[in-house]
Design a protein around this motif. Structure first.
Motif, PDB file in Angstrom:
ATOM      1  N   ASP A 169       6.395   0.117  10.485  1.00 32.54           N
ATOM      2  CA  ASP A 169       7.308   0.999  11.198  1.00 32.54           C
ATOM      3  C   ASP A 169       6.460   1.838  12.144  1.00 32.54           C
ATOM      4  O   ASP A 169       5.752   2.752  11.713  1.00 32.54           O
ATOM      5  N   VAL A 170       6.527   1.501  13.416  1.00 34.63           N
ATOM      6  CA  VAL A 170       5.628   2.122  14.382  1.00 34.63           C
ATOM      7  C   VAL A 170       5.861   3.633  14.473  1.00 34.63           C
ATOM      8  O   VAL A 170       4.927   4.427  14.505  1.00 34.63           O
ATOM      9  N   VAL A 171       7.117   4.014  14.479  1.00 35.30           N
ATOM     10  CA  VAL A 171       7.426   5.444  14.547  1.00 35.30           C
ATOM     11  C   VAL A 171       6.894   6.148  13.296  1.00 35.30           C
ATOM     12  O   VAL A 171       6.285   7.213  13.370  1.00 35.30           O
ATOM     13  N   GLY A 172       7.120   5.491  12.157  1.00 34.52           N
ATOM     14  CA  GLY A 172       6.662   6.070  10.899  1.00 34.52           C
ATOM     15  C   GLY A 172       5.150   6.256  10.876  1.00 34.52           C
ATOM     16  O   GLY A 172       4.652   7.276  10.402  1.00 34.52           O
ATOM     17  N   ILE A 173       4.433   5.282  11.396  1.00 26.88           N
ATOM     18  CA  ILE A 173       2.973   5.373  11.411  1.00 26.88           C
ATOM     19  C   ILE A 173       2.523   6.531  12.290  1.00 26.88           C
ATOM     20  O   ILE A 173       1.678   7.334  11.907  1.00 26.88           O
ATOM     21  N   SER A 174       3.148   6.641  13.457  1.00 24.51           N
ATOM     22  CA  SER A 174       2.712   7.714  14.359  1.00 24.51           C
ATOM     23  C   SER A 174       3.033   9.069  13.742  1.00 24.51           C
ATOM     24  O   SER A 174       2.279  10.023  13.879  1.00 24.51           O
TER      25      SER A 174
ATOM     26  N   PRO B  17       0.835  -1.201   0.000  1.00 23.55           N
ATOM     27  CA  PRO B  17       0.000   0.000   0.000  1.00 23.55           C
ATOM     28  C   PRO B  17       0.875   1.258   0.000  1.00 23.55           C
ATOM     29  O   PRO B  17       1.990   1.226   0.508  1.00 23.55           O
ATOM     30  N   GLN B  18       0.352   2.306  -0.555  1.00 19.78           N
ATOM     31  CA  GLN B  18       1.024   3.606  -0.585  1.00 19.78           C
ATOM     32  C   GLN B  18       2.184   3.667  -1.572  1.00 19.78           C
ATOM     33  O   GLN B  18       2.860   4.689  -1.674  1.00 19.78           O
TER      34      GLN B  18
ATOM     35  N   ILE C 169       5.849   4.171   6.492  1.00 17.06           N
ATOM     36  CA  ILE C 169       5.111   3.301   7.403  1.00 17.06           C
ATOM     37  C   ILE C 169       5.614   1.864   7.401  1.00 17.06           C
ATOM     38  O   ILE C 169       5.181   1.062   8.198  1.00 17.06           O
ATOM     39  N   PHE C 170       6.544   1.544   6.500  1.00 16.63           N
ATOM     40  CA  PHE C 170       7.096   0.184   6.493  1.00 16.63           C
ATOM     41  C   PHE C 170       8.576   0.208   6.832  1.00 16.63           C
ATOM     42  O   PHE C 170       9.309   1.073   6.377  1.00 16.63           O
ATOM     43  N   ALA C 171       8.965  -0.756   7.635  1.00 18.38           N
ATOM     44  CA  ALA C 171      10.373  -0.849   8.022  1.00 18.38           C
ATOM     45  C   ALA C 171      11.090  -1.902   7.191  1.00 18.38           C
ATOM     46  O   ALA C 171      12.279  -2.092   7.324  1.00 18.38           O
ATOM     47  N   GLY C 172      10.362  -2.605   6.356  1.00 18.26           N
ATOM     48  CA  GLY C 172      10.965  -3.653   5.543  1.00 18.26           C
ATOM     49  C   GLY C 172       9.921  -4.708   5.258  1.00 18.26           C
ATOM     50  O   GLY C 172       8.727  -4.462   5.408  1.00 18.26           O
TER      51      GLY C 172
ATOM     52  N   LYS D  79      14.246   0.650  -3.494  1.00 21.52           N
ATOM     53  CA  LYS D  79      14.285   2.111  -3.475  1.00 21.52           C
ATOM     54  C   LYS D  79      12.952   2.740  -3.870  1.00 21.52           C
ATOM     55  O   LYS D  79      12.712   3.905  -3.580  1.00 21.52           O
ATOM     56  N   HIS D  80      12.106   1.954  -4.524  1.00 22.03           N
ATOM     57  CA  HIS D  80      10.825   2.539  -4.915  1.00 22.03           C
ATOM     58  C   HIS D  80       9.942   2.826  -3.713  1.00 22.03           C
ATOM     59  O   HIS D  80       8.939   3.496  -3.817  1.00 22.03           O
ATOM     60  N   PHE D  81      10.319   2.268  -2.570  1.00 19.59           N
ATOM     61  CA  PHE D  81       9.469   2.440  -1.388  1.00 19.59           C
ATOM     62  C   PHE D  81      10.091   3.394  -0.381  1.00 19.59           C
ATOM     63  O   PHE D  81       9.660   3.475   0.735  1.00 19.59           O
ATOM     64  N   LYS D  82      11.142   4.083  -0.817  1.00 15.87           N
ATOM     65  CA  LYS D  82      11.879   4.839   0.185  1.00 15.87           C
ATOM     66  C   LYS D  82      11.074   6.005   0.768  1.00 15.87           C
ATOM     67  O   LYS D  82      11.379   6.484   1.854  1.00 15.87           O
ATOM     68  N   ASP D  83      10.053   6.428   0.052  1.00 15.41           N
ATOM     69  CA  ASP D  83       9.248   7.534   0.567  1.00 15.41           C
ATOM     70  C   ASP D  83       8.113   7.052   1.464  1.00 15.41           C
ATOM     71  O   ASP D  83       7.359   7.849   1.999  1.00 15.41           O
ATOM     72  N   ILE D  84       7.981   5.756   1.586  1.00 16.90           N
ATOM     73  CA  ILE D  84       6.889   5.247   2.407  1.00 16.90           C
ATOM     74  C   ILE D  84       7.422   4.979   3.800  1.00 16.90           C
ATOM     75  O   ILE D  84       8.164   4.030   4.025  1.00 16.90           O
TER      76      ILE D  84
END
Lengths: 154, 911
Positions: free
Chosen positions: B608-613, A52-53, B591-594, B584-589
């Motif tokens: 990615d908990v920090v990212g989500i918050s 997603p996203q 909310i995911f840590a991997g 690298k296509h996901f580097k702007d997201i």
């Protein structure tokens, strides 16, 4: 299926007329090609986990023997209307991060004389010309040779 | 392995590599005897060995390297030309060095052998010869006698031999001993024996002793030649990439193994099962071993700090003593890399902002040399790194002021802020507390960057500070980034993994628990034991279409100082996952840590908990506001859940006690009961324990005759007593709503309806005391009148029980049902100590403590907090609010002991 690496390909070429080997595949009615040495491997359908996203042209991630690769919806990426499901993975990116390009059907490996490889026209109806590196006029159709560097770039 | 052993290992590995190279270089040197560069390189290698040997106190090694270096320096400076003899000598030195290194590797000690000392003498003589050749050029063939004479004096005057001089001085007695020594020569065993006594200290002394020996020896020794030692490689340098690939493959192997195990269990073939089992074991071990290859001691980072600290201290004119603890704590290589910069920043901060100038320190009656401690240790699957200084601490008011100046907060906000919240301001972007921005700490990189970097690693950062006494920054970091325990949840048919470190608790969302969800503005909050937790819907974060569902689950997550609830569809299982990076296509997201590959070969994204918050923009302020808005509702006292044990004496009556009070549950057969000296006892684990029959103390139906009874064993120190009952009904977790009016009698706290039956809650302490008044050790500080305690506790159950045990311990107890009532009582009554619960309606224990501390009349009132569960976090919050002691409610003896200590401490001080 693993493909011959660059060196071998070049050796063959030096023997006869100057030619280049291409992997071909079908997508949206076009026949596309990538130089053999740019393709790491070709895989039949692999499970895709959507992310997603992610950008729209990214289908998700695939598990290639423990390595997680980004699967690119090639049709979306190059601005093409796709008619059928694209299930085949053409994996590119020999050095650096590999990517999987999703295509409809794998074609033959073609050996094309260098003299038959031309610059692309200004416009090809139905796809984004910036991803096209060269074209080659086959007897029955146009072979569109894609620009790997452009595809690998974000 | 100790830090030193580790360094020694490094030294040996490095020395071996260098020595291999030396061999080649010496050979080259013979071809090109005047190649300066080559000579310099050889010189450096030998010099390094000498230095390190000196550091470890390997005297023989140091001495050999020293003289070899002496010779080399002459060669390098072009004073003498390397001839075959010189190179021979040098090569022999290298051989001896190799032999010593080999022995160090094997035994950790230098070899104790005459040959080394003999060689040392030769080498020294030769070095002198070279030195003379260099000075005088030519007169190398001096008579032996003269050489011998110049030995002791010349050796001392030479600047480069200065360090040897002291050793030579030690050997001053040599002349007298010489004869004896010579005699001993004939009986080498004797000498060796002597040397073996104190090999380390003896070596240099002997070297010095032997130095002035007549030169008839060298001829003899030359025949011996250098020991031929071949150094075996025990360490190999491996490309980190290769290790990562191995790690990857091991992960894959684990997955294949898992699949195979599944298949094998279906097929049910014993041979196959055995084979898979052994494969399974090997795989697990392989994975562990490969994991280990990635682990490195944190000393690899820590050992950079002595230098940094020294330089910084000099630059700032401060005196700092660095202490490193736990340098051998192991961490994943990638984490070690990643924490280097944050750590450096924190150390710089501590020296620049924390530790005062020596003068200032003396004024404050501190030692002029500040102490900085770098400490690492393992705690619960994580590594804790502490940077502790004994400097000036952080002035919270200055922090607030600075934050206001920087426009980070308004004065009103600052006013309302707790110290802890104010400290958190330091981590805001664009904050720097230094009076002036120095070139050391104020480099535009703030604590916010440190915090972000630490959180990226899945870690957390926390500051504790005492004004004037120092600051401790604590980093908590996962052991490895590669394999982590995670909770697998689902959302719209896809699986996601949540790192366990962020997990606080799980809540099922049923129709009942949904009542705790409150809509405030656009946001949803969940009331969890009186606390307002912001809710985040995973489907919303992911931006996927979500259908409304009957049953969802709530995962409460930690994110720095706050927590939030993530609403997911289902909670699956907890498992170890191998973290794989996303492309690298996901580097702007954020909310995911991997991603990870699950047992079935399919993938799951790691949240990615920090990212989500960050993404949903959760702020502590929102939570505070929600709390305020919910303030009214909070009045409905939310009682704490507790584990209780239900049992029968006679089948008709049900009793309950808190499970935590029971030391053990057991069964005995009736024939084990004895009646001795008017007491009913049983033999239990080799001791006699008195039995309590409840019907003797309470007006209840008696215990029926049975073949077997259940025992509830209670313990206080050495004392044990057992309650004998007929049946254990159950142990359940429930909220107890105690009715105190119905049963007012000694030994009963009250009644409640549990599992559709009226249940009597027993005051176990009281009952035990009725049986044996001396069972409990009485810990009351000596006083003419009893201390007067105010107990604030909203749960009637706990209120009663605590009040009872306090009273029976000799305190006078007054009670309040919440913080507000306690506050009112404090206004009018005189109390010696306040004991308060933390979670209470209207006014919490923390707020009550703050109020008390702010009141001039009550500021010195001792405060003890009692909670059902005391986490470090709570403890700290409590201490900041001014609470003196923190105890767990049901730990009676600890509560009483701590209370007595607190009172004697407080009032002894006042007296």
């Amino acid at each position: 299926m693993s493909l011959p690496a660059k060196q071998e390909g070049e050796k063959n070429l030096s023997l006869a007329e100057d030619t280049r080997l291409f992997i071909t595949f079908w997508l949206g009615g076009f026949l596309f090609a990538l130089p053999v040495e740019e393709v790491v491997e070709i895989n039949r359908s692999l499970d895709i986990t959507p992310v997603p996203q992610a950008p729209t042209y990214v289908s998700g991630i695939i598990n290639l023997r423990g390595q997680i690769l980004t699967a690119i919806d090639l049709a979306q990426r190059i601005g093409l209307e796709r008619e059928n499901e694209a299930h085949h993975n053409v994996i590119i990116g020999r050095d650096g991060e590999p990517l999987s390009l999703l295509v409809e059907q794998i074609g033959d490996v073609l050996e094309i004389p260098l003299s038959d490889i031309e610059d692309p026209p200004d416009v090809i109806e139905g796809l984004d010309i910036q991803f096209v590196k060269n074209v080659s006029r086959l007897p029955d159709r146009l072979l569109v040779i894609l620009d790997v560097q452009k595809l690998l770039a974000i | 392995m100790s830090f030193e052993e580790d360094v020694l290992k490094d030294f040996i590995t490095e020395a071996k590599e260098n020595l291999e190279r030396l061999d080649e270089e010496f050979v080259e040197l013979e071809q090109r005897p005047e190649d300066r560069e080559l000579l310099s390189s050889i010189f450096r290698t030998i010099h390094t060995i000498k230095g390190t040997a000196g550091f470890f106190g390997f005297k023989t090694l140091e001495a050999i390297a020293h003289f070899a270096e002496d010779i080399l320096s002459k060669l390098r400076d072009g004073l003498v030309v390397a001839d075959e003899e010189t190179i021979d000598m040098l090569l022999k030195s290298v051989d001896y060095i190799k032999a010593i290194i080999a022995s160090l590797e094997e035994t950790g000690k230098e070899p104790v052998d005459e040959t080394y000392l003999d060689f040392l003498v030769d080498l020294r003589n030769f070095a002198d010869k070279i030195a003379k050749r260099a000075e005088g050029g030519g007169g190398e063939e001096k008579p032996q006698a003269e050489e011998k004479a110049s030995e002791s004096s010349g050796g001392e005057t030479k600047a480069s031999s200065e360090e040897k001089a002291s050793e030579a001085a030690e050997g001053e007695k040599a002349p007298e001993e010489k004869k004896a020594e010579e005699k001993k020569e004939e009986k080498p065993e004797a000498t060796q024996e002597k040397a073996a006594e104190k090999p380390a200290e003896k070596a240099p002394e002997k070297a010095a002793e032997k130095a002035p020996k007549p030169a008839d020896k060298p001829a003899k020794k030359d025949d011996k030649g250098a020991p031929q030692v071949h150094l075996t490689e025990t360490h190999v340098r491996v490309d980190v990439k290769l290790l990562d690939q191995l790690m990857n493959l091991a992960g894959e192997l684990v997955l294949s193994r898992n699949r195979l195990v599944q298949i094998a269990s279906r097929i049910n073939d014993s041979e196959l099962q055995n084979a898979t089992q052994s494969l399974s074991l090997v795989t697990t071990e392989l994975q562990e071993k490969i994991m280990k290859t990635r682990m490195q001691p944190i000393g690899n980072v820590f050992n950079k700090f002595p230098r940094i600290v020294r330089d910084l201290a000099r630059a700032t004119g401060k005196k700092v003593n660095l202490r490193i603890e736990g340098a051998d704590t192991e961490l994943d290589r990638s984490i070690i890399e990643a924490i280097k910069d944050p750590l450096t920043h924190l150390v710089r901060n501590a020296i620049d902002h924390g530790i005062e100038d020596p003068d200032e320190r003396v004024q404050r009656e501190k030692p002029p040399v500040g102490t900085l401690v770098l400490r690492a240790y393992h705690e619960g699957g994580q590594v804790v790194i502490e940077i502790e200084d004994d400097g000036r601490g952080i002035d919270v008011n200055k922090v607030k002021q600075r934050a206001i100046e920087r426009g980070l907060i308004t004065p009103a906000e600052a006013e309302a802020m707790s110290d802890r919240e104010a400290l958190a301001l330091i981590f805001k972007p664009g904050f720097s507390t230094a009076e002036k921005v120095t070139n050391i700490s104020g480099r535009g990189v703030g604590m916010d960057v440190v915090k972000t970097n630490v959180e990226k690693l899945g870690g957390s950062i926390d500051i504790q500070t005492v004004l004037g006494a120092g600051t401790t920054v604590r980093l908590k970091i996962p052991l490895t980034l590669a394999i982590i325990p995670a909770l697998v949840v689902t959302c719209e048919g896809q699986r996601y993994a949540i790192p366990q470190v962020s997990l606080r608790e799980l809540v099922g969302l049923s129709a009942e628990t949904r009542k705790n969800i409150h809509q405030i503005g656009d946001s949803e909050f969940f009331r969890l034991r009186g606390e307002m937790v912001p809710l985040v819907r995973l489907s919303k974060v992911l931006g996927v279409e979500a259908e409304p569902k009957e049953n969802e689950s709530l995962v409460i997550l930690n994110c720095g100082a706050m927590h939030f609830g993530l609403v997911v569809d289902e909670i699956w299982d907890s498992e170890e996952i191998v973290v794989k990076p996303l492309g690298k296509h996901f580097k702007d997201i954020s909310i995911f840590a991997g991603a990870t590959i699950m047992g079935d070969g399919r993938m799951a994204l790691i949240l990615d908990v920090v990212g989500i918050s960050r993404k949903v923009g959760l702020k502590i302020e929102d939570v505070d506001r929600a709390k305020e808005e919910m303030g009214l509702e909070n009045k409905l006292a939310e009682e704490e859940q507790q584990f209780i044990l239900l049992f029968n004496v006679s089948p008709e009556e049900q009793f309950a006690i808190p499970l935590a009070l029971v030391a053990r549950l057991d069964k005995i057969s009736a024939d084990k009961l004895e009646f001795v000296g008017g007491k009913e006892i049983i033999q239990y684990r080799g001791r006699s324990i008195p039995i309590i029959r409840l019907e003797n103390y309470l007006p209840i139906q008696p215990l029926p005759e049975q073949d077997e009874y259940h025992l509830l064993v209670f313990r206080e120190g050495e004392n044990e007593v057992a309650l004998m009952v007929s049946r254990i009904v159950d142990s359940i977790q429930t909220q107890v709503r105690l009715d105190e009016r119905l049963y007012k009698m000694e030994g009963v706290l009250g009644s409640a309806i549990i599992k559709d039956r009226t249940t009597l809650f027993l005051d176990v302490y009281k009952i035990i005391e009725m049986q044996d008044p001396y069972f409990f050790v009485k810990i009351v500080p000596q006083e003419e009148r009893p201390y007067k305690v105010l107990l604030a506790e909203d749960s009637p159950f706990f209120r009663q029980m605590i009040a009872n045990y306090l009273e029976s311990a000799g305190y006078e107890v007054d009670t309040a049902t919440d913080g507000e009532e306690a506050w009112e009582k404090l206004q009018h009554g005189n109390y010696d100590v306040l004991i308060t619960d933390i979670e209470m309606p209207r006014l919490t224990g923390i707020e009550l403590a703050k109020r008390v501390r702010a009141d001039a009349r009550l500021a010195n009132l001792p405060i003890m907090a009692l909670t059902s569960l005391a986490s470090d976090e709570d403890r700290r919050r409590g201490l900041e609010a001014g609470i003196d002691e923190y105890q767990v409610k049901l730990e009676r003896s600890q509560v009483l002991e701590a209370l007595a200590n607190l009172l004697s401490r407080k009032y002894a001080q006042a007296a």
